[in-house]
Write an enzyme that holds these catalytic residues in place. Structure first.
Site, PDB file in Angstrom:
ATOM      1  N   GLU A  21      16.963  31.049 -43.038  1.00 54.55           N
ATOM      2  CA  GLU A  21      18.135  31.135 -42.160  1.00 54.55           C
ATOM      3  C   GLU A  21      18.147  29.853 -41.340  1.00 54.55           C
ATOM      4  O   GLU A  21      17.372  29.709 -40.392  1.00 54.55           O
ATOM      5  CB  GLU A  21      18.010  32.344 -41.220  1.00 54.55           C
TER       6      GLU A  21
ATOM      7  N   CYS B  19      23.360  29.456 -33.772  1.00 62.25           N
ATOM      8  CA  CYS B  19      23.429  28.931 -35.139  1.00 62.25           C
ATOM      9  C   CYS B  19      24.830  29.174 -35.689  1.00 62.25           C
ATOM     10  O   CYS B  19      25.485  28.258 -36.164  1.00 62.25           O
ATOM     11  CB  CYS B  19      22.369  29.569 -36.011  1.00 62.25           C
TER      12      CYS B  19
HETATM   13  P1  NAD Z   1      12.432  24.662 -35.641  1.00 61.73           P
HETATM   14  O1  NAD Z   1      12.775  24.492 -37.069  1.00 61.73           O
HETATM   15  O2  NAD Z   1      11.893  23.516 -34.895  1.00 61.73           O
HETATM   16  O3  NAD Z   1      11.348  25.854 -35.468  1.00 61.73           O
HETATM   17  C1  NAD Z   1      11.552  27.121 -35.995  1.00 61.73           C
HETATM   18  C2  NAD Z   1      10.222  27.841 -36.103  1.00 61.73           C
HETATM   19  O4  NAD Z   1       9.390  27.148 -37.039  1.00 61.73           O
HETATM   20  C3  NAD Z   1       9.397  27.894 -34.801  1.00 61.73           C
HETATM   21  O5  NAD Z   1       8.741  29.118 -34.739  1.00 61.73           O
HETATM   22  C4  NAD Z   1       8.406  26.762 -34.968  1.00 61.73           C
HETATM   23  O6  NAD Z   1       7.229  26.933 -34.238  1.00 61.73           O
HETATM   24  C5  NAD Z   1       8.136  26.815 -36.456  1.00 61.73           C
HETATM   25  N1  NAD Z   1       7.728  25.547 -37.052  1.00 61.73           N
HETATM   26  C6  NAD Z   1       8.028  24.286 -36.635  1.00 61.73           C
HETATM   27  N2  NAD Z   1       7.512  23.385 -37.487  1.00 61.73           N
HETATM   28  C7  NAD Z   1       6.870  24.087 -38.457  1.00 61.73           C
HETATM   29  C8  NAD Z   1       6.137  23.712 -39.625  1.00 61.73           C
HETATM   30  N3  NAD Z   1       5.964  22.440 -39.971  1.00 61.73           N
HETATM   31  N4  NAD Z   1       5.634  24.698 -40.403  1.00 61.73           N
HETATM   32  C9  NAD Z   1       5.807  25.998 -40.091  1.00 61.73           C
HETATM   33  N5  NAD Z   1       6.478  26.405 -38.998  1.00 61.73           N
HETATM   34  C10 NAD Z   1       7.013  25.462 -38.190  1.00 61.73           C
HETATM   35  O7  NAD Z   1      13.754  25.233 -34.962  1.00 61.73           O
HETATM   36  P2  NAD Z   1      13.978  25.734 -33.460  1.00 61.73           P
HETATM   37  O8  NAD Z   1      14.151  24.580 -32.562  1.00 61.73           O
HETATM   38  O9  NAD Z   1      12.999  26.766 -33.091  1.00 61.73           O
HETATM   39  O10 NAD Z   1      15.345  26.517 -33.642  1.00 61.73           O
HETATM   40  C11 NAD Z   1      16.555  25.876 -33.624  1.00 61.73           C
HETATM   41  C12 NAD Z   1      17.145  25.799 -35.009  1.00 61.73           C
HETATM   42  O11 NAD Z   1      17.214  27.088 -35.605  1.00 61.73           O
HETATM   43  C13 NAD Z   1      18.565  25.298 -34.988  1.00 61.73           C
HETATM   44  O12 NAD Z   1      18.675  24.321 -35.990  1.00 61.73           O
HETATM   45  C14 NAD Z   1      19.395  26.520 -35.313  1.00 61.73           C
HETATM   46  O13 NAD Z   1      20.629  26.226 -35.904  1.00 61.73           O
HETATM   47  C15 NAD Z   1      18.500  27.307 -36.193  1.00 61.73           C
HETATM   48  N6  NAD Z   1      18.818  28.743 -36.167  1.00 61.73           N
HETATM   49  C16 NAD Z   1      19.271  29.351 -37.307  1.00 61.73           C
HETATM   50  C17 NAD Z   1      19.590  30.706 -37.296  1.00 61.73           C
HETATM   51  C18 NAD Z   1      20.086  31.426 -38.531  1.00 61.73           C
HETATM   52  O14 NAD Z   1      19.980  32.650 -38.567  1.00 61.73           O
HETATM   53  N7  NAD Z   1      20.639  30.762 -39.517  1.00 61.73           N
HETATM   54  C19 NAD Z   1      19.435  31.435 -36.124  1.00 61.73           C
HETATM   55  C20 NAD Z   1      18.986  30.783 -34.988  1.00 61.73           C
HETATM   56  C21 NAD Z   1      18.675  29.430 -35.019  1.00 61.73           C
END
Ligand code: NAD
Length: 494
Positions: free
Chosen positions: A234, A268
């Site tokens: 997602e 999102c």
């Molecule tokens: P992010 O990708 O930085 O982190 C998401 C999660 O992944 C966090 O728990 C983080 O700790 C973990 N993570 C980070 N790097 C990782 C790695 N290398 N390996 C494994 N896990 C890792 O995103 P964010 O800043 O937490 O969230 C914002 C983003 O999420 C925005 O781009 C937003 O659009 C998206 N989002 C999507 C949805 C959806 O349902 N489509 C919903 C909410 C947010």
């Protein structure tokens, strides 16, 4: 090596709490415990699991005020939004799954042709084992909990790694599961950042659900593929919002403001690129500006606050950078466009409306978290669809029109996983509707029948009678009889 996680208030930036992150070996051990627990959990019927999860639902309901306050404290979300956009849909989703999962995962029998007449031709749905969930922070209850409950009710155990920016809400979820006295090990939380997420992917999980950015999502997808583990992603969006010439203008303007400013624009799915028919462009713009000016910025704990701070400085800096790039290329700021001057240390950004934007700008092509709405116009429906589809994302979209039939035709042409007509975002509160995107916004679904089915693999069962010796498909010596087979085929499949 384990590090500490510290939560800071998004209002005053003061320290709220601290927790130890889990080390790689701890995550591995937790996943092994989850594997063992899932064996017992799978033995229960869906009805029995639903009865146990009902205990959790009651605990969640009883703690609703505490949780709403906690979400507001940790994320900065205005309190009414913590109730309406987090608790209400979470409770609705729980109630729906508890009531309907049994029939949604019911096995089915199929009819087979007489030539391979079956005594059993059954399609069944079985849990994977352990579901790993890596979550994000912008909806720390709603987005995470719906996936957790789907996984559990389908018979999996869950290891959940919340975002390092919303671990306090996650800690409360874990506490409620513990209080509900569900079998030990079926729901466990591991705390930490990227490193902990990596450990989870490499541990003994059978499927991963990831919510987050496109950049991390792609890394995670590659790692899962390398280990042969399925993943649901997602990811980000930059949604279009089309206002046709016959749109209900006041409703559309209010929806555009709500959809772009809800949760300070840290959504999102939401309202980003607002495409308005040229015949109503000016009046729509005036209405939107009037609505935006009514917003009240401040701490989320105040019930009159409609827009809170951004969760972290990174989002604010990104908003500034994207606006600067767009204005250098000719975009025009109608309202806001900069950091808000407040008496708080937190990262407040002014509600912003920008016009003269186009698909040459990063604001159009990239995901951003901030209270920024973009305005553009179109002449024909075809042009609106072309503009709407002209970035790499495919999460949501909205169309406002009095002609629902035409809007539905247009919705089918939008390259996205979800389209709403005369509404925006709110269907996320309806648990029967699947949620998810296409293109760069990811794949797979959560919620609805399709979301629940992501938590199970399909097992096909086939049997024929032990007395039935009619097996013409087995090896046969060449004969008059076998030479007739091509002709017989024609009887059935001409
Ligand atoms: P992010 O990708 O930085 O982190 C998401 C999660 O992944 C966090 O728990 C983080 O700790 C973990 N993570 C980070 N790097 C990782 C790695 N290398 N390996 C494994 N896990 C890792 O995103 P964010 O800043 O937490 O969230 C914002 C983003 O999420 C925005 O781009 C937003 O659009 C998206 N989002 C999507 C949805 C959806 O349902 N489509 C919903 C909410 C947010």
């Amino acid at each position: 090596m384990s590090t500490n996680l510290t939560a800071h208030s998004p209002i005053g930036l003061d320290k709220l709490a601290e927790i130890n992150a889990h080390s790689t070996s701890e995550v591995e051990q937790i996943c092994l415990t989850a594997q063992a627990a899932s064996k017992q959990w799978q033995q229960l019927s869906i009805k029995e699991r639903a009865t146990l999860l009902e205990k959790f639902r009651k605990k969640l309901f009883a703690s609703r005020d505490e949780i709403a306050q906690l979400i507001t404290q940790e994320i900065g979300k205005p309190i009414l939004q913590s109730y309406m956009a987090e608790l209400y849909p979470s409770l609705a989703n729980l109630k729906y799954l508890i009531k309907n999962s049994e029939s949604m995962l019911e096995s089915r029998n199929e009819e087979t042709p007489f030539i391979t007449k079956a005594t059993l031709a059954k399609v069944t749905f079985l849990p994977y084992g352990v579901i790993g969930i890596i979550g994000t922070w912008n909806y720390p209850l709603l987005l995470n909990l719906s996936t957790i409950i789907e996984a559990l009710i389908a018979g999996n155990s869950v290891v959940f790694k919340p975002s390092e920016l919303s671990w306090m809400v996650a800690q409360k979820i874990q506490q409620l599961f513990d209080q509900a006295e569900l079998p030990k090990g079926i729901f466990q939380t591991v705390y930490g950042g990227a490193e902990t997420g990596q450990s989870l992917i490499k541990s003994q999980i059978n499927k991963l659900f990831f919510t987050g950015s496109v950049e991390v999502g792609r890394q995670v997808q590659t790692q899962c593929a390398e280990q042969g583990k399925p993943a649901v992603l997602e990811l980000s969006g930059n949604d279009p919002f089309i206002v046709r010439h016959d749109a209900p203008l006041s409703i559309a303007a209010a929806a555009a403001v709500w959809g772009s400013m809800l949760n300070s624009g840290q959504n999102c799915i939401g309202t980003k690129r607002i495409l308005v028919h040229q015949s109503i462009y000016t009046s729509f713009k005036e209405k939107m500006i009037a609505e935006l000016k009514k917003l009240k910025m401040g701490p989320g704990q105040d019930w009159s606050t409609t827009i809170g701070p951004l969760r972290r400085e990174k989002e604010l800096i990104r908003c500034e950078e994207l606006i600067q790039e767009a204005t250098q290329k000719g975009a025009h700021i109608l309202l806001g466009g900069k950091r808000a001057q407040t008496s708080y240390a937190g990262h407040f950004f002014e509600p912003t409306l920008i016009e003269n934007i186009n698909n040459d700008m990063r604001l159009w092509n990239e995901d951003y978290f901030g209270p920024i709405a973009l305005l553009d116009s179109f002449e024909t429906d075809e042009e609106a669809i072309k503009k709407a589809n002209s970035n790499s994302f495919g999460l949501g979209g909205a169309i406002f029109s009095k002609d629902q039939k035409r809007a539905e035709q247009m919705a089918l042409q939008l390259e996205s996983g979800m389209v709403t007509i005369n509404e925006v975002i709110w269907p996320i509160s309806l648990p029967m509707l699947p949620f998810g995107g296409t293109k760069a916004s990811g794949f797979g679904r959560t919620r609805g029948l399709e979301g629940l089915r992501e938590m199970v693999y399909t097992k096909t069962l086939f049997a024929r009678s032990a007395k039935d010796g009619f097996r013409p498909h087995y090896f046969q010596p060449a004969s008059k009889w076998t030479s007739k087979i091509p002709k017989w085929m024609g009887w059935f499949y001409r």
